[in-house]
Scaffold this motif. Sequence first.
Motif, PDB file in Angstrom:
ATOM      1  N   ASP A  99       2.046  -4.122   7.394  1.00  0.00           N
ATOM      2  CA  ASP A  99       0.599  -4.222   7.391  1.00  0.00           C
ATOM      3  C   ASP A  99       0.269  -5.640   7.823  1.00  0.00           C
ATOM      4  OD1 ASP A  99      -2.108  -4.170   6.995  1.00  0.00           O
ATOM      5  OD2 ASP A  99      -2.021  -3.736   4.862  1.00  0.00           O
ATOM      6  N   ALA A 115       2.331   9.766   0.216  1.00  0.00           N
ATOM      7  CA  ALA A 115       3.604   9.213  -0.255  1.00  0.00           C
ATOM      8  C   ALA A 115       3.723   9.346  -1.773  1.00  0.00           C
ATOM      9  CB  ALA A 115       3.746   7.757   0.170  1.00  0.00           C
ATOM     10  N   ILE A 133       3.151  -0.955   4.181  1.00  0.00           N
ATOM     11  CA  ILE A 133       2.510   0.338   3.976  1.00  0.00           C
ATOM     12  C   ILE A 133       3.610   1.382   3.841  1.00  0.00           C
ATOM     13  CG2 ILE A 133       0.990   2.110   4.943  1.00  0.00           C
ATOM     14  CD1 ILE A 133      -0.337  -0.191   6.576  1.00  0.00           C
ATOM     15  N   ASP A 191       4.214   5.316   3.585  1.00  0.00           N
ATOM     16  CA  ASP A 191       3.527   6.567   3.887  1.00  0.00           C
ATOM     17  C   ASP A 191       4.542   7.705   3.873  1.00  0.00           C
ATOM     18  OD1 ASP A 191       1.426   8.250   4.532  1.00  0.00           O
ATOM     19  OD2 ASP A 191       1.221   7.557   6.593  1.00  0.00           O
ATOM     20  N   TYR A 192       4.071   8.915   3.949  1.00  0.00           N
ATOM     21  CA  TYR A 192       4.926  10.095   4.015  1.00  0.00           C
ATOM     22  C   TYR A 192       4.755  10.745   5.373  1.00  0.00           C
ATOM     23  CZ  TYR A 192       6.467  14.892   3.404  1.00  0.00           C
ATOM     24  OH  TYR A 192       7.075  16.102   3.576  1.00  0.00           O
ATOM     25  N   ARG A 193       5.869  11.072   6.011  1.00  0.00           N
ATOM     26  CA  ARG A 193       5.857  11.709   7.321  1.00  0.00           C
ATOM     27  C   ARG A 193       6.293  13.175   7.158  1.00  0.00           C
ATOM     28  NH1 ARG A 193       9.522   8.965  11.731  1.00  0.00           N
ATOM     29  NH2 ARG A 193       9.343   7.440  10.094  1.00  0.00           N
ATOM     30  N   THR A 247       0.852  -1.184   0.000  1.00  0.00           N
ATOM     31  CA  THR A 247       0.000   0.000   0.000  1.00  0.00           C
ATOM     32  C   THR A 247       0.885   1.231   0.000  1.00  0.00           C
ATOM     33  OG1 THR A 247      -1.677  -1.177   1.284  1.00  0.00           O
ATOM     34  CG2 THR A 247      -1.818   1.239   1.238  1.00  0.00           C
ATOM     35  N   VAL A 248       0.677   2.115  -0.961  1.00  0.00           N
ATOM     36  CA  VAL A 248       1.398   3.387  -1.014  1.00  0.00           C
ATOM     37  C   VAL A 248       0.341   4.472  -0.854  1.00  0.00           C
ATOM     38  CG1 VAL A 248       2.974   4.843  -2.322  1.00  0.00           C
ATOM     39  CG2 VAL A 248       3.086   2.352  -2.586  1.00  0.00           C
ATOM     40  N   THR A 249       0.422   5.231   0.237  1.00  0.00           N
ATOM     41  CA  THR A 249      -0.606   6.225   0.542  1.00  0.00           C
ATOM     42  C   THR A 249      -0.534   7.414  -0.426  1.00  0.00           C
ATOM     43  OG1 THR A 249       0.767   7.488   2.083  1.00  0.00           O
ATOM     44  CG2 THR A 249      -0.502   5.610   3.001  1.00  0.00           C
ATOM     45  N   ALA A 250      -1.632   8.143  -0.506  1.00  0.00           N
ATOM     46  CA  ALA A 250      -1.694   9.329  -1.370  1.00  0.00           C
ATOM     47  C   ALA A 250      -0.611  10.353  -1.012  1.00  0.00           C
ATOM     48  CB  ALA A 250      -3.086   9.948  -1.315  1.00  0.00           C
TER      49      ALA A 250
END
Length: 97
Positions: free
Chosen positions: A95, A9, A80, A82-84, A4-7
């Motif tokens: 995940d 990211a 997963i 994500d971008y921080r 899963t690559v979040t929006a």
Amino acid sequence: MKLTVTAPAVAWFKEEWGCKEGDSVRFFVRYGGVSTVQDSFSMGIAKEQPNEVGLSAVVDGITFYMEQDELWYMNGNGLIVDYRPATDEVDFKLDEA
């Protein structure tokens, strides 16, 4: 097992790496570093074409993937990405669902 690559990211990859439709981004295992996934290993990132895909997700036409021979890193879990914003970096989490 799922990638899963979040929006946020994906937006980061587009802005910082200039990723666009048709590009491929590889997540790979590196020895050393700090990781929330595996002790003594960390994730690296490269913009390159796949060889033997083991896990992938296509978001906005960009293929994000891990090679088959590096899936051991996940211990059977998904990943997963994500971008921080606080640290302006990509974050990797297992995940376990």
